[in-house]
Design an enzyme around this catalytic site. Structure first.
Site, mmCIF file in Angstrom:
data_model
loop_
_atom_site.group_PDB
_atom_site.id
_atom_site.type_symbol
_atom_site.label_atom_id
_atom_site.label_comp_id
_atom_site.label_asym_id
_atom_site.label_seq_id
_atom_site.Cartn_x
_atom_site.Cartn_y
_atom_site.Cartn_z
ATOM 1 C CB SER A 49 -23.633 2.235 -22.941
ATOM 2 O OG SER A 49 -25.446 2.049 -23.588
ATOM 3 C CG ASP A 165 -25.294 -1.140 -23.502
ATOM 4 O OD1 ASP A 165 -25.145 -1.229 -22.215
ATOM 5 O OD2 ASP A 165 -25.775 -0.965 -24.147
#
Length: 295
Positions: A49, A165
């Site tokens: 991320s 993510d």
């Protein structure tokens, strides 16, 4: 071109794993800045991320100052736009065009395999829930996929897979860095935590605070997953940024400073672990360090 292993075989190789955490991940900039100043080499980087965004930026040419300068130069109005909530039904909660343009502009057509420092990004296969390690291809695509927080951003298609993510499967990819060949792994965890519900009164757990509760629960899931992954790290840095909201981009300077201080305060431990030596200070620097109590 990537750094040749033959040039670093005389010492232990050092890898850094940068975890996710949205705006909290800006602390990674401060950590890398401090390591640079101490001339502690980084031979491998894996990021999830925001950790993938910061780590990828640094991996391209070994320069983190450009990212710090970029963040500092953003107008306050622009930083706040990162956290602008869209209430349109069926749309991502945050308008992501701004971040996508930043990624495209910064990484362009650069490819992962051409990074100065070997780099990998972690993402999640939306259809299967599998962990996907992105080790080649366009940097921009890998970063977009790794940072695609569910509900917040749209998933991203890479090589025929729909990805989101990486924090869903590997919040702090210490194990990935270890598998890349690092002898010493330093992990930076900015978001995983145990959610102590007893710390919240009943009137706080209402709809007005549901966003905070959701992100706290994400932290719980990340904590449970990261516990095992972090066992692969030789050292874990925890910048004190848990008190910031996930979208506190307007607090960028403070978050970066927190990461910088955490790494700097850990110099001695890092050097003992890596066998690196800090650069000698000049007389003037020693004097001001004493006067200002910087050490």
């Amino acid at each position: 071109m990537p750094r040749k292993l033959s040039s670093i075989k005389k010492r232990k190789t050092i890898g850094i794993a940068l975890g996710g955490g949205a705006s909290k991940g800006l602390a990674h900039i401060g950590v890398l800045k401090a390591l640079n100043e101490a001339r502690i080499p980084i031979d491998f980087i894996a990021g999830t991320s925001m950790g993938a965004l910061v780590g990828g930026w640094y991996a391209m040419d070994g320069d983190i100052s450009s990212m710090e300068d970029f963040i500092s130069a953003l107008q306050k109005r622009e930083r706040k736009s990162l956290a602008k909530i869209s209430l349109k039904k069926g749309q991502p909660r945050i308008k992501n065009e701004f971040i996508m343009k930043i990624i495209e502009r910064q990484f362009g057509s650069h490819r992962i395999e051409n990074c100065k420092i070997p780099f990998k990004a972690v993402a999640t296969n939306v259809k299967t829930g599998d962990e996907i390690i992105l080790a080649k291809g366009k940097m921009a695509d890998a970063i977009k996929a790794s940072t695609a927080i569910p509900i917040v951003f749209d998933p991203v298609e890479v090589n025929g897979k729909i990805l989101a993510d990486g924090g869903l499967v590997n919040p702090v990819p210490a194990d990935v860095v270890r598998k890349m060949g690092a002898d010493i792994v330093i992990a930076v965890d900015v978001s995983t935590q145990w959610f102590d519900v007893s710390a919240f009164s009943a009137n706080l757990l209402n709809l007005k605070n549901i966003e905070s509760a959701v992100y706290s629960l994400i932290g719980v899931f990340g904590y449970q997953i990261a516990k095992e992954r972090l066992k692969r790290a030789d050292m874990v840095l925890n910048p004190p940024v848990l008190g910031y909201r996930w979208l506190d981009f307007s607090e960028a300077e403070h978050i970066i400073a927190a990461g910088y201080k955490t790494a700097k305060d850990s110099y001695d431990k890092i050097c003992r672990l890596t066998k690196c030596k800090l650069p000698e200070k000049g007389a003037l620097e020693e004097f001001w360090g004493f006067v200002l109590d910087r050490d």
